[in-house]
Design a protein around this motif. Structure first.
Motif, PDB file in Angstrom:
ATOM      1  N   THR A  66       0.808  -1.220   0.000  1.00  0.00           N
ATOM      2  CA  THR A  66       0.000   0.000   0.000  1.00  0.00           C
ATOM      3  C   THR A  66       0.842   1.273   0.000  1.00  0.00           C
ATOM      4  O   THR A  66       0.312   2.363  -0.230  1.00  0.00           O
ATOM      5  N   SER A  67       2.152   1.147   0.266  1.00  0.00           N
ATOM      6  CA  SER A  67       3.000   2.333   0.294  1.00  0.00           C
ATOM      7  C   SER A  67       4.455   1.942   0.052  1.00  0.00           C
ATOM      8  O   SER A  67       4.902   0.877   0.500  1.00  0.00           O
ATOM      9  N   LYS A  68       5.183   2.825  -0.660  1.00  0.00           N
ATOM     10  CA  LYS A  68       6.605   2.633  -0.931  1.00  0.00           C
ATOM     11  C   LYS A  68       7.174   3.960  -1.415  1.00  0.00           C
ATOM     12  O   LYS A  68       6.435   4.822  -1.890  1.00  0.00           O
ATOM     13  N   PRO A  69       8.501   4.148  -1.348  1.00  0.00           N
ATOM     14  CA  PRO A  69       9.103   5.378  -1.893  1.00  0.00           C
ATOM     15  C   PRO A  69       9.016   5.415  -3.416  1.00  0.00           C
ATOM     16  O   PRO A  69       8.961   4.369  -4.078  1.00  0.00           O
ATOM     17  N   ASP A  70       9.025   6.604  -3.989  1.00  0.00           N
ATOM     18  CA  ASP A  70       8.959   6.760  -5.439  1.00  0.00           C
ATOM     19  C   ASP A  70      10.192   6.179  -6.127  1.00  0.00           C
ATOM     20  O   ASP A  70      10.108   5.753  -7.284  1.00  0.00           O
ATOM     21  N   TRP A  71      11.356   6.152  -5.433  1.00  0.00           N
ATOM     22  CA  TRP A  71      12.583   5.678  -6.070  1.00  0.00           C
ATOM     23  C   TRP A  71      12.693   4.153  -6.086  1.00  0.00           C
ATOM     24  O   TRP A  71      13.651   3.597  -6.597  1.00  0.00           O
ATOM     25  N   LEU A  72      11.678   3.478  -5.545  1.00  0.00           N
ATOM     26  CA  LEU A  72      11.685   2.016  -5.521  1.00  0.00           C
ATOM     27  C   LEU A  72      10.571   1.472  -6.403  1.00  0.00           C
ATOM     28  O   LEU A  72       9.427   1.923  -6.327  1.00  0.00           O
ATOM     29  N   THR A  73      10.896   0.505  -7.267  1.00  0.00           N
ATOM     30  CA  THR A  73       9.874  -0.184  -8.061  1.00  0.00           C
ATOM     31  C   THR A  73       9.721  -1.609  -7.546  1.00  0.00           C
ATOM     32  O   THR A  73      10.666  -2.201  -7.003  1.00  0.00           O
ATOM     33  N   VAL A  74       8.537  -2.170  -7.706  1.00  0.00           N
ATOM     34  CA  VAL A  74       8.269  -3.543  -7.277  1.00  0.00           C
ATOM     35  C   VAL A  74       7.678  -4.321  -8.444  1.00  0.00           C
ATOM     36  O   VAL A  74       7.003  -3.757  -9.305  1.00  0.00           O
ATOM     37  N   SER A  75       7.948  -5.621  -8.464  1.00  0.00           N
ATOM     38  CA  SER A  75       7.483  -6.450  -9.583  1.00  0.00           C
ATOM     39  C   SER A  75       5.974  -6.652  -9.557  1.00  0.00           C
ATOM     40  O   SER A  75       5.364  -6.916 -10.596  1.00  0.00           O
ATOM     41  N   LYS A  76       5.360  -6.555  -8.387  1.00  0.00           N
ATOM     42  CA  LYS A  76       3.902  -6.620  -8.289  1.00  0.00           C
ATOM     43  C   LYS A  76       3.466  -6.010  -6.970  1.00  0.00           C
ATOM     44  O   LYS A  76       4.229  -5.942  -6.001  1.00  0.00           O
ATOM     45  N   PHE A  77       2.203  -5.566  -6.933  1.00  0.00           N
ATOM     46  CA  PHE A  77       1.690  -4.852  -5.765  1.00  0.00           C
ATOM     47  C   PHE A  77       0.780  -5.716  -4.888  1.00  0.00           C
ATOM     48  O   PHE A  77       0.516  -5.351  -3.742  1.00  0.00           O
ATOM     49  N   LEU A  78       0.289  -6.828  -5.403  1.00  0.00           N
ATOM     50  CA  LEU A  78      -0.613  -7.653  -4.605  1.00  0.00           C
ATOM     51  C   LEU A  78      -0.504  -9.106  -5.013  1.00  0.00           C
ATOM     52  O   LEU A  78       0.034  -9.441  -6.065  1.00  0.00           O
ATOM     53  N   GLY A  79      -1.012  -9.988  -4.140  1.00  0.00           N
ATOM     54  CA  GLY A  79      -0.964 -11.405  -4.435  1.00  0.00           C
ATOM     55  C   GLY A  79      -1.737 -12.208  -3.414  1.00  0.00           C
ATOM     56  O   GLY A  79      -2.328 -11.660  -2.475  1.00  0.00           O
ATOM     57  N   GLU A  80      -1.722 -13.530  -3.590  1.00  0.00           N
ATOM     58  CA  GLU A  80      -2.384 -14.467  -2.698  1.00  0.00           C
ATOM     59  C   GLU A  80      -1.380 -15.559  -2.356  1.00  0.00           C
ATOM     60  O   GLU A  80      -0.650 -16.038  -3.226  1.00  0.00           O
ATOM     61  N   VAL A  81      -1.323 -15.929  -1.098  1.00  0.00           N
ATOM     62  CA  VAL A  81      -0.330 -16.916  -0.682  1.00  0.00           C
ATOM     63  C   VAL A  81      -0.980 -17.955   0.231  1.00  0.00           C
ATOM     64  O   VAL A  81      -1.755 -17.636   1.121  1.00  0.00           O
ATOM     65  N   LYS A  82      -0.633 -19.245  -0.062  1.00  0.00           N
ATOM     66  CA  LYS A  82      -1.132 -20.342   0.763  1.00  0.00           C
ATOM     67  C   LYS A  82       0.006 -21.316   1.026  1.00  0.00           C
ATOM     68  O   LYS A  82       0.828 -21.110   1.902  1.00  0.00           O
ATOM     69  N   SER A  83       0.106 -22.359   0.210  1.00  0.00           N
ATOM     70  CA  SER A  83       1.143 -23.371   0.458  1.00  0.00           C
ATOM     71  C   SER A  83       2.510 -22.952  -0.075  1.00  0.00           C
ATOM     72  O   SER A  83       3.536 -23.168   0.571  1.00  0.00           O
ATOM     73  N   ALA A  84       2.535 -22.324  -1.258  1.00  0.00           N
ATOM     74  CA  ALA A  84       3.807 -21.893  -1.855  1.00  0.00           C
ATOM     75  C   ALA A  84       4.049 -20.418  -1.536  1.00  0.00           C
ATOM     76  O   ALA A  84       3.114 -19.619  -1.545  1.00  0.00           O
ATOM     77  N   PRO A  85       5.299 -20.037  -1.252  1.00  0.00           N
ATOM     78  CA  PRO A  85       5.588 -18.622  -0.960  1.00  0.00           C
ATOM     79  C   PRO A  85       5.443 -17.749  -2.195  1.00  0.00           C
ATOM     80  O   PRO A  85       5.528 -18.218  -3.329  1.00  0.00           O
ATOM     81  N   ASP A  86       5.205 -16.482  -1.980  1.00  0.00           N
ATOM     82  CA  ASP A  86       5.119 -15.485  -3.037  1.00  0.00           C
ATOM     83  C   ASP A  86       6.369 -14.610  -2.959  1.00  0.00           C
ATOM     84  O   ASP A  86       6.867 -14.343  -1.858  1.00  0.00           O
ATOM     85  N   THR A  87       6.905 -14.179  -4.105  1.00  0.00           N
ATOM     86  CA  THR A  87       8.108 -13.346  -4.111  1.00  0.00           C
ATOM     87  C   THR A  87       7.848 -12.032  -4.830  1.00  0.00           C
ATOM     88  O   THR A  87       7.100 -11.981  -5.799  1.00  0.00           O
ATOM     89  N   VAL A  88       8.484 -10.982  -4.336  1.00  0.00           N
ATOM     90  CA  VAL A  88       8.380  -9.651  -4.930  1.00  0.00           C
ATOM     91  C   VAL A  88       9.801  -9.137  -5.163  1.00  0.00           C
ATOM     92  O   VAL A  88      10.605  -9.062  -4.226  1.00  0.00           O
ATOM     93  N   LEU A  89      10.121  -8.802  -6.421  1.00  0.00           N
ATOM     94  CA  LEU A  89      11.422  -8.226  -6.748  1.00  0.00           C
ATOM     95  C   LEU A  89      11.338  -6.714  -6.573  1.00  0.00           C
ATOM     96  O   LEU A  89      10.497  -6.051  -7.162  1.00  0.00           O
TER      97      LEU A  89
END
Length: 261
Positions: A66-89
């Motif tokens: 929901t919040s991050k600095p402007d100088w940082l980009t992320v590979s995705k902003f949302l997801g769903e996690v259960k048995s397998a982990p989710d990763t964000v670059l």
């Protein structure tokens, strides 16, 4: 009579075994978001980090940045996690001005929130991109745009072809160490004439997207870009087809001029 006692003893033993088995059964895990870190530290040489979001329980949980600095980009902003982990670059922007930065990433999920504190140390002005741009000017932009960004130049030098016809002008900013080759047949560089080449010399202090700048060595050039596509040891030039030349004084091993084309 003894057989009755034996039977009762066996029944009691069986009940104990069943109870013990029930007590050792695996309880289902509760759904709970887990994030692998609460802090990240970036530098220009180490500008990417991975956030791992896990949930060993059931049901699946949803998360959102929901919040991050402007100088940082992320590979995705949302997801769903259960048995397998989710990763964000996460990637810190290499064109951020020199300085030290701090901030936080806020991740919200079902019934919870977690903040990751982040810092970023910027030591180099990354402003040179092969085949694209340098000194805030893209190849193909006009003389008018150069003036808007850098103001009027110290001087300009007219360029002629072998037949003596005007082909363009070198627009020179000596105090900045920047030259722009502007294409055009007029006696002066016109406002609509496009930039075809950018030349950088001392005291220009910007570096390429692979952290090579004026005064770096030829070894550092090759470490960053590999073997040149063309070498002219007579004039002192390493050229790469990506759209960049590194010029040096023959007999020396240090870069004196960078050209973007």
């Amino acid at each position: 009579m003894k057989s009755v006692y034996y039977f009762r003893a066996l029944c009691l033993f069986a009940i104990v075994l069943i109870a013990a088995g029930c007590n050792n059964s695996t309880e289902p895990q509760m759904a709970q978001i887990s994030i692998n870190t609460n802090s990240l530290s970036f530098t220009q040489m180490d500008s990417q980090k991975i956030i791992v979001i896990s949930n060993p329980g059931d049901p699946a949980l949803h998360w959102t940045i929901t919040s991050k600095p402007d100088w940082l980009t992320v590979s995705k902003f949302l997801g769903e996690v259960k048995s397998a982990p989710d990763t964000v670059l996460t990637t810190a922007g290499i064109q951020t001005p020199v300085g030290n930065y701090s901030g936080k990433i806020v991740i919200e999920y079902n019934g919870g929130i977690q903040e990751i504190s982040i810092s970023y140390s910027v030591q180099f002005n990354v402003a040179v991109f092969p085949g694209e741009e340098a000194a805030e000017i893209k190849l193909g932009e006009t003389y008018n745009w150069i003036i808007d960004v850098h103001g009027f130049s110290d001087t300009f030098i007219t360029v002629f072809d072998n037949n003596g016809a005007i082909t363009g002008h070198i627009v020179l900013y000596q105090s900045l160490g920047i030259e722009f080759l502007v294409e055009g047949m007029e006696l002066t560089p016109e406002f609509t004439n496009p930039v075809r080449r950018i030349m950088l010399k001392s005291p220009y202090d910007g570096v390429t997207d692979r952290f090579v700048g004026i005064s770096n060595s030829l070894r550092e050039v090759e470490n960053a870009y590999g073997t040149p596509d063309a070498i002219d040891s007579t004039s002192g030039c390493y050229e790469y087809s990506a759209g960049i030349r590194f010029r040096y004084t023959p007999g020396s091993t240090f870069i004196t001029t960078i050209e973007i084309f």
